[in-house]
Design an enzyme around this catalytic site. Sequence first.
Site, mmCIF file in Angstrom:
data_model
loop_
_atom_site.group_PDB
_atom_site.id
_atom_site.type_symbol
_atom_site.label_atom_id
_atom_site.label_comp_id
_atom_site.label_asym_id
_atom_site.label_seq_id
_atom_site.Cartn_x
_atom_site.Cartn_y
_atom_site.Cartn_z
ATOM 1 N N LYS A 84 -37.668 -16.576 36.761
ATOM 2 C CA LYS A 84 -39.079 -16.495 36.394
ATOM 3 C C LYS A 84 -39.291 -15.190 35.633
ATOM 4 O O LYS A 84 -38.918 -14.102 36.121
ATOM 5 C CB LYS A 84 -39.918 -16.513 37.662
ATOM 6 C CG LYS A 84 -41.255 -17.181 37.522
ATOM 7 C CD LYS A 84 -41.833 -17.367 38.919
ATOM 8 C CE LYS A 84 -43.262 -17.791 38.889
ATOM 9 N NZ LYS A 84 -43.868 -17.753 40.210
HETATM 10 C C1 E4P Z 1 -46.950 -19.495 40.535
HETATM 11 O O1 E4P Z 1 -45.788 -19.525 40.241
HETATM 12 C C2 E4P Z 1 -47.604 -18.361 41.160
HETATM 13 O O2 E4P Z 1 -46.687 -17.830 42.077
HETATM 14 C C3 E4P Z 1 -48.824 -18.703 41.941
HETATM 15 O O3 E4P Z 1 -49.191 -20.044 41.755
HETATM 16 C C4 E4P Z 1 -49.946 -17.724 41.777
HETATM 17 O O4 E4P Z 1 -51.038 -18.152 42.549
HETATM 18 P P1 E4P Z 1 -52.252 -17.191 42.976
HETATM 19 O O5 E4P Z 1 -53.149 -17.037 41.810
HETATM 20 O O6 E4P Z 1 -52.910 -17.939 44.088
HETATM 21 O O7 E4P Z 1 -51.634 -15.897 43.401
#
Ligand code: E4P
Length: 217
Positions: A84
């Site tokens: 990522k």
């Molecule tokens: C996705 O890969 C992220 O880790 C995640 O969905 C972020 O979500 P949040 O806005 O609830 O922190």
Amino acid sequence: MKFFVDTADIKEIESLLDTGMVDGVTTNPSLIAQTGRDFIQTIKEITKIVTEGPVSAEVTALDFDNMKRQGEILAGIADNIAIKVPLTVDGLRACKYFADQGTMVNVTLCFSAAQALLAAKAGAAFISPFVGRLDDIGQDGLGLIEEICLIYAQYDFPTEVLVASVRSPLHITEAAKLGADVATLPPKVIRQLYNHPLTDKGLDAFMADWAKTGQSF
Ligand code: E4P
């Protein structure tokens, strides 16, 4: 539509795997921090129980050389790791570098269609638009999903649209209507998807009537 679970909590992942609904896992530095556990060890443990679908593990470096170094460490953990990277100039450079080697890359922190276009051109396996965080600031998270799905279809990009920052079942059903490939869901939202008050009410009535028959099998 594939469902990934958005958590680094091993117990949550284990219990959701039993439902047969989980096609992969996404983590991020905040989710790892919430566990209070060692990052690499946690990712290793996740890949031991999730062996089929992608497990996204995020680099924490901001420059290309260190993203490359960290990405190589992460990719070495298991074949189903998706590295990522953030949607930055260096992040997309790292995306192209790993995609050219056949390694899955999930480009995260996407908040515009223009950013999603760049990620697809850089060979991302997944683009993660954050719908909830856009909604939080009064913008249209699902509108962004619609735009990205349209653009990717127009050019036949293989990059999968991974709906992230999901807050409710409505985000999921609306994103499914738009044709998003994947959604990553907090465990709570996966569980909410099962619920309907009429299901509970109907089941209570069936059980009460069944008890009256005095039968069992
Ligand atoms: C996705 O890969 C992220 O880790 C995640 O969905 C972020 O979500 P949040 O806005 O609830 O922190």
